[in-house]
Write an enzyme that holds these catalytic residues in place. Structure first.
Site, mmCIF file in Angstrom:
data_model
loop_
_atom_site.group_PDB
_atom_site.id
_atom_site.type_symbol
_atom_site.label_atom_id
_atom_site.label_comp_id
_atom_site.label_asym_id
_atom_site.label_seq_id
_atom_site.Cartn_x
_atom_site.Cartn_y
_atom_site.Cartn_z
ATOM 1 N N SER A 1 -3.731 -9.900 6.622
ATOM 2 C CA SER A 1 -4.679 -10.679 5.828
ATOM 3 C C SER A 1 -4.236 -12.126 5.749
ATOM 4 C CB SER A 1 -4.725 -10.076 4.422
ATOM 5 O OG SER A 1 -5.362 -10.962 3.534
ATOM 6 N N TYR B 1 -0.505 -7.439 -3.445
ATOM 7 C CA TYR B 1 -1.253 -7.000 -2.264
ATOM 8 C C TYR B 1 -0.812 -7.797 -1.039
ATOM 9 C CZ TYR B 1 -4.925 -7.102 1.213
ATOM 10 O OH TYR B 1 -5.591 -7.084 2.404
ATOM 11 N N LYS C 1 1.350 -6.757 2.586
ATOM 12 C CA LYS C 1 0.926 -7.063 3.955
ATOM 13 C C LYS C 1 2.028 -7.828 4.691
ATOM 14 C CE LYS C 1 -3.140 -5.190 4.123
ATOM 15 N NZ LYS C 1 -3.433 -4.117 5.087
#
Lengths: 687, 687
Positions: free
Chosen positions: A128, A156, A160
């Site tokens: 991302s 989050y 990643k």
């Protein structure tokens, strides 16, 4: 182990995963989709199968379950992995970081361990743009290039980033690994088919799903976090990319890796973005236009961590992967709107549930039993033969069927509830001619071909269903791709069976045509449903009272049961009333229409062909159809202990028997490429 | 659940973990040590127990085993966690990164999940200066402050950084969490006791362990990676900190957190370093001096990623934790050299193994069976009573003992093989006087106190052993802290039992004294070993032939078996030869010395007190001792089916029976604080 090679797609039922599975299949890959369904629905897979007309292997597995995961890699020849599965809500990740680290990082560790163990060393990782954090903290990093320093600002994004690093470290430790890191910007839109799309379980975190819920009336208004940025309208600029473009980026990465020399490893990051920024208001306007709705919004304060502009520099992907985003924000808004209006509650379907039909050790998703339930009427359908397994009206069972799947596969099963196709009823001598060419079919009954042969529709698993709920009815659409040459029939045929159920009726719509890719251009199609009805609570239909729409029927040879071509009339008052008793049997093709022989009868009005009741109760069945004929059969040949002859009767609306072999009738059933066979029939209940 | 509160130490058997466990116990904490022993040894825990004279709860658990870990948190009142466990070799981490991510990160995720579930929210995390990466890439970041940006450059460092972030994110999501992040610089040295230290399983990664192996001769030379840095001698500068200082930093962090208001959460990083840099050559010189050895080295090229100077700025820890490193590099080198010379192969001990003695559901580490094995002689010892469970010489079993632990706890067990203490043999009337004060003891035999009472040494678990291997012998040292008042005896007494085993003998050394903290200042001590020997393969000792060093023995009252004070001589030729037959019984205290009544006899030469053989084979047993007496007992009172009377004989070297109650003998056994009771006895085998 199968020699066929597969791409494993983790998170294959999720938003981006599902769209990528579709593109993979379109590009000729075989897919194994894995998902723990913690934030997605198997429905997505069923719809993918429906969309691509192919079955997709699916496993409901949590990546952290090393044993189960390992079993997949031992059972299939896996070529590489597309790794989507992750918890992905930024806000949620700040509230339950442990779950994010556990699910995302540990899930990835386990996946990579299992891959390593099985010597599968190709992975495309769903990363991302979040890994960049606030790219505006550096000079000249907007649009963001891949070498922008990483500093994710939320759990989050950190997960990643950790997984990127894990793949990087792994590749460094073992240069035969190939890791493609795809950093998504803001994926939006849905598949243009309207069949799959984003389905946030809770309050949507992203702009467009939120807007869509505002447009459809699920939410009151949009909150705009700050309109005092230095953009043309004061709202922040992001890089929105159509999910189908994004999905195609994965194919590009996979093909890039496949194009490398066999001994070349790889670790490489690519931005997947458009390079074009849109403000919040740009998007609001585009979606307002697509949906034709005014979208109320409220300006509220800036959110912590938000910055003016996070646009991708996608030039590396363009140069190296030969990939660029081609779809516009407007297209994405239109597709999202289609998805939203056709699935206002995403994959959640009211009045509907399914279960696995065959109780085997592993869950066999292709073989499910689907139940639609209204207050008065409950109907169950199986993928196998797209059959009607059960009908209960006001609590009373009305059809003959089995609780256990296996019984349906028995040779003695007289097609209870099944869809009958590609060709219902008899074809004389098991052969027909089209344009001078003779086709020899499976002869499965006294030298004829009955109900399409041995491996006919009733023996195949239909794909789907696409299950939907509307105001006062539900629909289930099954689809089957019947191979060219199956049972001797020419042409690849695609057949859609759509059931529409409401509180007192079941409508069946058939649509069938030769596929574009079919090697043969013509075939014979005749479809019906073979439900055995019984309105009494008895094990026999004797006592049932009928009124038929016609007393004319096709005269047949008593030995072969094949029509001579002549239409004759019954002596009995069938159009008035006939009561079944043991000495009253039927297995005749009654004629409703002698002249209007359209291939697609769906535009015609449904016409009542039979009205049925039984003195033991008040339930009435009315059968209506758009077709020119119907076979009325009293089930005298049923022979499947404990089910006895005359346990149910059939009203099989359809085409004339053996029409393909009667020049004057053949246009009912002869289908050329480009033509559509269609019909409707309906069972209506009252009491 | 116990109401006692505990600190859980993960990786408690590792280098820093073990030193911290020691400091925790010194600071009054109760500890549960957890370790999967993948890169450490339970030996460390046994030695900690020996060192601190306390048992330490230990669980061999992998942190990733959530169920087992959870069980600990359910079973104990846990106050907080010190989290050390991790794979920690930088070089290895680049080779097997998946294992590092899995072990370190997933282990931490699981730990934090379990803590969260049990509402234990205090953690001190063992991080590393590695998280800074190359701090020289920024201006003014040497010495490195905690706010230096993080950019670890290897998988090991990345895992530490991820875990820091996990704790940070967790604390942000739930501000009641308290996380202290301790970033270690270069831990060196060992515990000054020489009992615990760094024990790298493979090639040492760090400078000092490598140097130590060069000094001890395990490796040829040191490789110096570059001498062209801008330091005073050209080698790079690091911040070396004594492991005991480091361990104390954890106590400081724990106490800092405990001092916070109960509703105050915390996430904070602290450097643990000295702030003083040393070059590689500084260290080589210091260690050369400590070891008195020239240390060969070779200059080789710089290593990738190495930089000139990575020195800590430890001021935050000084200011906030009130902690500074106080020990010098020289001290660390001395302690390391002691550890190395006394344990040249770390915790690995040749000729030695142990197993759990009591087969219960959970591994009971306090109850182990230790076996020392030489070609001719194999001896097994239990922690329980520091007893000799088995002696096999040239394959022949020579003592009476049990395979099953439970039998040793039986009331009928006549102290087979046990250490007898705090007071061997009888004390008349179960009482004695010291300086006018009378002490009433457990009366466990006809009004007397026999072998120290009911809960005597033979009923207690000794700590340790410290097990070592030397050129041609092995030692096992057990220790027991006998409580003040136990069985009525005054004073807390610490007793060391040291076994030395070689190819043909077992030497036992006893050392016992009153602890400094004892509330009472004097007591009576008399120690021996109660092995029952049998040189034959028969179930009786009849036929055994003896030659004793003395035919004088203490005259006793036949009823009470208590000595009158008179020494008399046997009529039989005991100093020549006596052969046992069913009518020849002994249970007499033979006198070897009538005048030299030292409390500590260890400086005396071992003198033979008995020579034993049996006509059925060629094995001879010689018993030697430094003590003035020995009880010779033919086991006539054994009554423990299937073991019959006279299954074994005892030669219990020691002090005069009831010496504490005979003014002229009492100096054999009366111990004041500051005095040391000591003795040696030895069993030598030949054939």
């Amino acid at each position: 182990m199968s020699s066929k090679s597969y791409i494993v797609v983790t998170g294959g039922a999720g938003y981006i995963g599902s769209h990528t599975v579709v593109e993979l299949i379109y590009h000729g890959y075989n897919v194994i989709a894995i998902d723990n369904l913690c934030n997605s629905s198997y429905e997505a897979i069923a719809r993918i199968e429906f969309l691509v007309r192919k079955s997709v292997l699916f496993y409901n597995i949590d990546l952290r379950d090393e044993k189960q995961l390992s079993h997949i890699f031992s059972s299939y020849n896996v070529q590489g992995v597309l790794h989507f599965s992750a918890l992905k809500a930024v806000g949620e990740s700040t509230k339950i970081p442990l779950d994010y680290y556990d699910n995302n990082i540990y899930g990835s560790i386990t996946l990579l361990r299992v891959m390593n163990k099985h010597n599968i060393k190709t992975i495309v990782f769903s990363s991302s743009a979040t890994v960049y954090g606030d790219a505006t903290r550096f000079e000249n990093m907007i649009p963001i290039p891949e070498n922008c320093p990483n500093e994710p600002t939320n759990p989050y994004g950190k997960t990643k980033y950790v997984i990127e690093n894990l793949i990087k470290d792994l590749q460094k430790s073992d240069p035969t690994w190939r890791g493609a890191i795809l950093r998504y910007f803001n994926p939006i839109g849905a598949h243009p088919s309207g069949l799959i799309g984003e389905d946030p379980l809770n309050v949507p975190n992203n702009l467009l799903p939120f807007l869509a819920q505002v447009a459809i009336g699920r939410r009151e208004k949009l909150y705009v976090f700050g309109n005092d940025y230095e953009s043309h309208d004061g709202t922040p600029i992001r890089d929105y990319i159509h999910v189908v473009d994004l999905a195609k980026g994965h194919i590009a990465a996979l093909e890039y890796m496949n194009s490398l020399e066999s001994d070349v490893g790889l670790y490489r990051e690519w931005n997947l973005g458009t390079g074009k920024g849109s403000t919040v208001f740009d998007i609001v306007n585009a979606f307002s236009q697509a949906s034709g709705k005014e979208l109320p919004y409220e300006i509220v304060g800036r959110r912590d961590g938000d910055v003016l502009n996070l646009t991708a520099d996608p030039s590396r992907a363009k140069k190296e992967l030969n990939w660029i985003a081609t779809m516009t924000v407007e297209q994405a808004c239109r597709d999202l709107w289609k998805w939203t209006t056709e699935n206002p509650f995403g994959f959640r379907v009211d009045n509907y549930h399914w279960k696995v039909f065959n109780k085997s050790q592993t869950v066999d998703y292709k073989n499910r039993l689907h139940t639609v339930k209204f207050p008065d009427l409950q109907v169950s359908f199986a993928n196998y033969g797209a059959l009607i397994q059960d009908v209960q009206y006001k609590g009373q069972p009305l059809v003959v069927g089995f609780q256990e799947f296996q019984a349906y596969t028995s040779d003695s099963n007289p097609l209870f509830g099944s869809t009958v196709g590609r060709y219902a009823n008899r074809i004389s001598n098991g052969s027909f001619q089209i344009e001078g060419k003779t086709y020899e079919l499976d002869k499965n009954q006294s030298g004829s071909t009955l109900h399409g042969g041995n491996n006919a529709y009733n023996r195949q698993y239909f794909l789907g269903p696409v299950s939907k709920h509307y105001q006062d009815y539900n629909t289930l659409e099954f689809i089957l791709l019947d191979e060219d040459g199956n049972n001797g029939f020419p042409a690849e045929v695609e057949t859609l069976v759509k059931y529409t159920v409401n509180n007192n009726s079941i409508e069946i719509e058939y649509q069938s045509s030769i596929t574009e890719n079919s090697p043969n251009d013509a075939t014979a199609i005749s479809l019906t449903n073979h439900s055995y009805w019984n309105l009494s609570s008895n094990k026999t239909i004797d006592g049932t009272v009928f009124r038929l729409a016609s007393d004319k029927y096709l005269k047949t040879d008593p030995k072969t049961q094949l029509p001579s071509g002549e239409i004759i009339s019954s002596n009995e008052p069938l159009t008035k009333s006939v009561k079944l008793s043991p000495d009253v049997s039927f297995d005749n093709c009654f004629v409703v229409d002698e002249s209007d022989f359209s291939l697609d009868t769906r535009k015609r009005e449904l016409k009542q062909i039979a009205e049925v009741s039984h003195p033991s109760n008040s339930i009435k069945l009315s059968v209506t159809s758009t077709d020119p004929a119907f076979q009325f059969y009293t089930g005298d040949n049923i022979s499947m202990d404990p089910i006895k002859p005359r346990a149910g009767f059939c009203v099989e609306a359809g085409r004339y028997v053996n029409a393909i072999n009667h020049a004057s009738w053949s246009k009912q059933v002869l289908v050329h490429k480009g033509e559509v066979y269609g019909s409707k029939l309906k069972f209506t209940f009252s009491s």
